[in-house]
Design an enzyme around this catalytic site. Structure first.
Site, PDB file in Angstrom:
ATOM      1  N   GLU A   1      33.475  10.699  10.571  1.00 45.83           N
ATOM      2  CA  GLU A   1      33.482  10.145   9.153  1.00 45.83           C
ATOM      3  C   GLU A   1      33.840   8.938   8.806  1.00 45.83           C
ATOM      4  OE1 GLU A   1      35.336  12.023   4.869  1.00 45.83           O
ATOM      5  OE2 GLU A   1      34.540  13.571   6.541  1.00 45.83           O
TER       6      GLU A   1
ATOM      7  N   ARG B   1      30.717  20.245  -2.556  1.00 43.84           N
ATOM      8  CA  ARG B   1      31.057  20.463  -1.157  1.00 43.84           C
ATOM      9  C   ARG B   1      29.801  20.906  -0.530  1.00 43.84           C
ATOM     10  NH1 ARG B   1      35.816  19.960   1.084  1.00 43.84           N
ATOM     11  NH2 ARG B   1      35.626  21.435   2.887  1.00 43.84           N
TER      12      ARG B   1
ATOM     13  N   GLU C   1      34.741  17.655  -6.468  1.00 45.25           N
ATOM     14  CA  GLU C   1      34.232  17.606  -5.067  1.00 45.25           C
ATOM     15  C   GLU C   1      33.137  18.714  -5.050  1.00 45.25           C
ATOM     16  OE1 GLU C   1      35.549  17.655  -0.406  1.00 45.25           O
ATOM     17  OE2 GLU C   1      37.058  18.102  -1.922  1.00 45.25           O
TER      18      GLU C   1
ATOM     19  N   GLU D   1      29.226  12.961   6.972  1.00 44.37           N
ATOM     20  CA  GLU D   1      29.664  12.985   8.243  1.00 44.37           C
ATOM     21  C   GLU D   1      28.583  12.856   9.383  1.00 44.37           C
ATOM     22  OE1 GLU D   1      33.168  16.476   7.678  1.00 44.37           O
ATOM     23  OE2 GLU D   1      31.015  17.295   8.059  1.00 44.37           O
TER      24      GLU D   1
ATOM     25  N   HIS E   1      30.418  16.065   1.247  1.00 39.05           N
ATOM     26  CA  HIS E   1      31.083  16.442   0.051  1.00 39.05           C
ATOM     27  C   HIS E   1      30.983  15.269  -0.935  1.00 39.05           C
ATOM     28  CE1 HIS E   1      33.989  18.634   3.253  1.00 39.05           C
ATOM     29  NE2 HIS E   1      32.712  19.329   3.084  1.00 39.05           N
TER      30      HIS E   1
ATOM     31  N   GLU F   1      31.062  11.881   1.168  1.00 37.14           N
ATOM     32  CA  GLU F   1      31.523  11.698   2.396  1.00 37.14           C
ATOM     33  C   GLU F   1      30.654  12.266   3.342  1.00 37.14           C
ATOM     34  OE1 GLU F   1      36.216  12.624   0.898  1.00 37.14           O
ATOM     35  OE2 GLU F   1      35.077  14.344   1.611  1.00 37.14           O
TER      36      GLU F   1
ATOM     37  N   GLU G   1      35.913  13.725  13.481  1.00 38.40           N
ATOM     38  CA  GLU G   1      35.941  14.531  12.518  1.00 38.40           C
ATOM     39  C   GLU G   1      36.009  15.819  13.588  1.00 38.40           C
ATOM     40  OE1 GLU G   1      35.867  16.636  10.325  1.00 38.40           O
ATOM     41  OE2 GLU G   1      36.077  15.273   8.344  1.00 38.40           O
TER      42      GLU G   1
ATOM     43  N   ARG H   1      38.793  25.384   0.426  1.00 37.95           N
ATOM     44  CA  ARG H   1      37.698  24.446   0.931  1.00 37.95           C
ATOM     45  C   ARG H   1      36.355  25.122   1.069  1.00 37.95           C
ATOM     46  NH1 ARG H   1      39.747  19.102   2.361  1.00 37.95           N
ATOM     47  NH2 ARG H   1      41.671  19.102   1.967  1.00 37.95           N
TER      48      ARG H   1
ATOM     49  N   ASP I   1       0.851  -1.102  -0.104  1.00 37.67           N
ATOM     50  CA  ASP I   1       0.088  -0.346   0.059  1.00 37.67           C
ATOM     51  C   ASP I   1       0.901   1.376   0.225  1.00 37.67           C
ATOM     52  OD1 ASP I   1      -1.777   2.035   0.554  1.00 37.67           O
ATOM     53  OD2 ASP I   1      -2.445   1.325   2.514  1.00 37.67           O
TER      54      ASP I   1
END
Length: 471
Positions: free
Chosen positions: A223, A362, A360, A134, A272, A132, A215, A342, A53
């Site tokens: 992580e 982020r 990457e 966390e 990321h 990645e 982390e 970053r 359902d």
């Protein structure tokens, strides 16, 4: 080699499986399941599906058309490491019983359509993703939201705020300071054994792990790095990772969360997402341009940056997501590309081999539905490639200390879920190409998220008492 239905039935017999757990993912990204005794799990399940359902799944069917089918994906079968009896877990796509076609609001089906669309364009034949995510592990958490008031309390023996607590077993005293949780050895890092157990459980389920560590968040942020894989398989692995993290933490008497910002004043949890497109065994992102990238890769980044604010509605899907994406706090809010910075939304990691060349992205966070987020980012990147969208000049300076006139030229991601949903309404043609995301699904997604916004808007927050009680 991928498992076939016959392989799965043999596994059921060889492992003396007692139950088969049929799993699927809803719009919000939450895994759902229904369990059948092993004797009821025959080859017909792969051919005819398992009826259920769909009217009770948020954002899906109405009561008047609720019948749906779960179609098991044999390649996803794995033994569950957390059950008392032998249980085989298997991921499913959701199908319409009337026409036998994939349901257009099924996230895994959308992800499969994105992979098919990539091949149909001739631009590439496989897209690899490496998220990645966390997460925090707490000793306990309590909250209440009601007419008489609201609160949240986090218990964490690792947390700096616990230095004054007289624990029954004694207070160890070894703690990281706020934002000081990155890489300390035990006894400051108390969660190594739990992460080891998580990695072992993940690898038992076929998810290859590469690294794990504490982390930055002092109160139990962690992580686990897992290997990249093609889009749909990697989204499947993301669901397995979440299930494994939650259940391993519970087995140790703790609780885990992928909330982007559960703690005030310390780092939030991001996801990321590394990604690249390949064709004929060749990485199309490798070239001789900036940071070793090809024009294909630069245009892919251009598509991500152009559509980033619309992507936010899917990659950062909650009101809490935007408590992480705040200017001035090392968050990846700047819509720019860089090989080193970053704080840029798109970073190009340093790698020695051209095969490792990738971007990457982020700004996503781990509350995102991986099937939808990966598919949406692929569609944005391909739009950049098809329309040769340049990402702009890279910014390798510290973007938090740019002169005001330079900083004003760098656009940001959305500042709220409300803004992101508005951007998705205005900018979603790139998602509907090839019928990957349907207009119906996007409308239902926005409606579902607006319900969350309404609840959040109507709930008085304790910080408002702090700011306005004596006004």
């Amino acid at each position: 080699m991928a498992m076939t239905p016959d392989d799965v039935l043999k596994l059921v017999k060889d492992k003396e499986v007692k139950f088969v757990d049929l799993r699927f993912t809803d719009t919000r990204g939450k895994e759902q399941h229904v369990t059948v005794p092993a004797r009821q799990f025959t080859k017909s399940k792969f051919e005819e599906g398992h009826a259920f359902d769909g009217s009770s799944i948020a954002g899906w069917k109405g009561i008047q058309a609720s019948d749906m089918l779960l179609m098991p994906d044999a390649s996803s079968a794995r033994m569950d490491p957390f059950t008392d009896e032998p249980v085989l877990n298997i991921s499913c796509d959701v199908y319409e019983p009337m026409d036998g076609k994939p349901y257009d609001r099924c996230p895994s089906s959308i992800a499969k359509k994105a992979e098919a669309y990539l091949k149909s364009t001739g631009l590439g034949d496989v897209c690899y993703f490496g998220p990645e995510p966390e997460f925090f592990i707490f000793d306990g958490v309590t909250w209440d939201v009601g007419m008489a008031g609201c609160f949240v309390k986090i218990k964490s023996e690792e947390a700096p705020w616990s230095s004054g607590i007289d624990y029954e077993s004694g207070n160890m005293g070894h703690r990281a300071p706020v934002k000081g949780g990155y890489f300390p050895v035990p006894p400051i890092d108390t969660l190594g054994d739990i992460r080891n157990a998580m990695v072992l459980a993940l690898e038992q389920q076929g998810v290859e792990c590469e690294v794990h560590h504490h982390e930055v968040g002092a109160m139990g942020q962690n992580e686990i790095g897992t290997r990249f894989a093609p889009l749909v398989q990697r989204a499947d692995w993301m669901q397995i990772l979440k299930y494994t993290v939650w259940n391993t933490a519970a087995s140790y008497g703790k609780t885990a969360t992928f909330m982007p910002k559960p703690v005030v004043g310390d780092n939030g949890s991001g996801m990321h997402v590394h990604q690249s497109v390949w064709k004929g065994g060749k990485n199309l992102f490798a070239g001789n341009g900036y940071a070793g990238l090809s024009d294909f890769a630069l245009h892919y980044i251009g598509g991500i940056i152009k559509h980033a604010k619309a992507l936010n509605a899917i990659t950062n899907p909650g009101t809490n997501s935007y408590k992480r994406l705040v200017p001035g706090f090392e968050a990846p809010i700047n819509l720019a590309n860089s090989a080193r910075n970053r704080s840029a939304a798109c970073r190009i990691p340093y790698v020695s081999s051209p095969n490792g060349r990738r971007v990457e992205v982020r700004f996503p966070d781990p509350t995102a539905n991986a099937y939808l987020a990966f598919a949406a980012m692929l569609m944005a990147g391909l739009d950049g490639v098809q329309n040769k969208i340049h990402p702009g000049d890279p910014i390798d300076k510290d973007m938090y200390h740019l002169p005001p006139e330079e900083a004003a030229k760098v656009p940001h991601v959305c500042a709220s879920l409300e803004e992101a949903l508005g951007k998705l309404r205005d900018d979603h043609a790139f998602l509907t190409r090839g019928g990957v995301f349907s207009e119906d699904f996007l409308d239902s997604y926005v409606e579902l998220k607006e319900q969350e916004l309404t609840r959040f808007r109507m709930t008085t927050h304790p910080v408002e008492f702090d700011m306005y009680y004596s006004a």
